[in-house]
Design an enzyme around this catalytic site. Structure first.
Site, PDB file in Angstrom:
ATOM      1  N   GLU A   1     -11.410  -0.929  -2.583  1.00 20.96           N
ATOM      2  CA  GLU A   1     -10.765  -0.148  -1.640  1.00 20.96           C
ATOM      3  C   GLU A   1      -9.693   0.607  -2.208  1.00 20.96           C
ATOM      4  O   GLU A   1      -9.397   0.716  -3.328  1.00 20.96           O
ATOM      5  CB  GLU A   1     -10.153  -1.027  -0.441  1.00 20.96           C
ATOM      6  CG  GLU A   1      -9.439  -2.058  -0.891  1.00 20.96           C
ATOM      7  CD  GLU A   1      -9.175  -3.194   0.289  1.00 20.96           C
ATOM      8  OE1 GLU A   1      -9.669  -2.674   1.510  1.00 20.96           O
ATOM      9  OE2 GLU A   1      -8.581  -4.246   0.123  1.00 20.96           O
TER      10      GLU A   1
ATOM     11  N   ASP B   1       0.746  -1.230  -0.168  1.00 21.81           N
ATOM     12  CA  ASP B   1      -0.116   0.175  -0.157  1.00 21.81           C
ATOM     13  C   ASP B   1       0.801   1.283  -0.136  1.00 21.81           C
ATOM     14  O   ASP B   1       0.847   2.106   0.749  1.00 21.81           O
ATOM     15  CB  ASP B   1      -0.935  -0.036   1.400  1.00 21.81           C
ATOM     16  CG  ASP B   1      -1.726  -1.305   1.244  1.00 21.81           C
ATOM     17  OD1 ASP B   1      -2.332  -1.811   0.241  1.00 21.81           O
ATOM     18  OD2 ASP B   1      -1.946  -1.482   2.628  1.00 21.81           O
TER      19      ASP B   1
END
Ligand SMILES: *[C@@H]1O[C@H](CO)[C@@H](O)[C@H](O)[C@H]1NC(C)=O
Length: 332
Positions: free
Chosen positions: A206, A38
């Site tokens: 997401e 991420d």
């Protein structure tokens, strides 16, 4: 006899075919501390790239050339006890940071949660240097709890003129957006706008990231499953809108609120589950920063993006004139 100019023409065509013949651009040539998850990337006033990523304490990695990366340490080397009530452990993993550098200071948003839980929060930290241990806890930005319609994770800041927006969220009813106070960086109200939602795949969406090109806002998201090694099925999708608050549509005209999303990048070759992306506007244009899995772990991918058709595609190798520029460094 083959003249040199036609030889070079042949070479150009042959190399172009090699470049275009492979189905996918690779994850870019990066070296050093490339293990990541991420990632978000910012560039400070000296031109140093700072990469922040999911970790206990949030990892900090830097690069002077966007190619060689060096691990520096943690945002919170002494722990982040204020996150414990959301991670449900002492000094737990902090997720999916988002950085912004304003010319003199870093702003860093990050999430605290646990897998499958809506007991989640987004916090803000600031630092003038970005160095390990130099960070100030600015506190809670927003949170959710069990029974809410969405999940307060995966923050992404977008500054539109003087208005600060934070998109966030995953699963449940999808990607949301709130307004922030531009002087504090904290939430400025209770209004929540819906940007994207899926019903397929249990609503697996997401890691939102918004980027503006021309008259469109582009909303990137990651679909499907993030964190399962080479079984990860993450893939990067995009839609666009003339308004930051939507409605975003994909290339086929399907609303992102109705499951739309045009594919930008998916598993290919030995690259699994690319996602968790961020976009940096750099000197050579927009670059897509993401993680992907191999059998050895999760790693940093960097590709330049080309929006010239109105829809982002990853730039391919360019021969021979591009040999000295970042084409070769980031799309090999
Ligand atoms: C933003 O926060 C500052 C400091 O708390 C406050 O003075 C100001 O009124 C806030 N602005 C808005 C638009 O809420």
């Amino acid at each position: 006899m083959v003249s040199s100019s036609s030889f070079f023409q042949f070479l150009l065509v042959a190399l172009t075919c090699v470049g275009l013949g492979s189905a996918y651009v690779g994850p870019g040539v990066v070296s050093g501390s490339t293990g990541t998850h991420d990632p978000t990337i910012c560039k400070d006033k000296d031109g140093t790239y700072f990469l922040f990523a999911t970790a206990v304490g949030i990892s900090i990695t830097t690069s002077t050339d966007r190619t060689a990366f060096t691990y520096q340490g943690l945002v919170w080397p002494n722990g982040a006890s204020w996150t414990d009530e959301y991670t449900l452990t002492s000094n737990g993993n902090l997720w999916a940071p988002e950085c912004y550098y304003d010319g003199s200071q870093f702003w860093l948003y990050y999430a605290a949660s646990s897998f499958g839980s809506q007991n989640s929060a987004i916090f803000l930290a600031t630092s003038s240097t970005g160095a390990p241990g130099s960070w100030t806890n600015k506190g809670l930005v927003t949170s959710t709890s069990t029974g809410d319609s969405y999940n307060a994770i995966d923050p992404n800041l977008y500054i539109d003129g003087s208005t600060w927006y934070l998109s966030l969220g995953s699963w449940w009813t999808g990607i949301k957006m709130i307004k922030l106070n531009s002087s504090t960086g904290l939430s400025s109200g209770s209004s929540v706008t819906s940007l994207a939602q899926r019903t397929a795949a249990s609503g697996a969406i997401e890691a939102s990231s918004i980027y503006k090109y021309g008259s469109y806002y582009y909303l990137f998201t990651s679909w499907d499953v993030c964190c399962s090694g080479t079984s990860s099925t993450y893939n990067i999708r995009v839609g666009r809108s003339t308004s930051i608050s939507g409605t975003y549509y994909d290339k086929s005209g399907v609303s992102l609120l109705s499951g739309g999303g045009t594919l930008v990048l998916e598993s290919h070759d030995a690259i699994y589950g690319p996602g968790g992306q961020d976009i940096l506007e750099d000197g050579d244009g927009p670059i897509l920063v993401y993680h992907y899995y191999t059998s050895a772990g999760s790693f940093l991918g960097i590709n330049r993006l080309d929006f010239s058709t109105g829809w982002p595609v990853r730039k391919r190798r360019k021969y021979p004139s591009g040999l000295s520029d970042h084409y070769l460094q980031v799309v090999a």
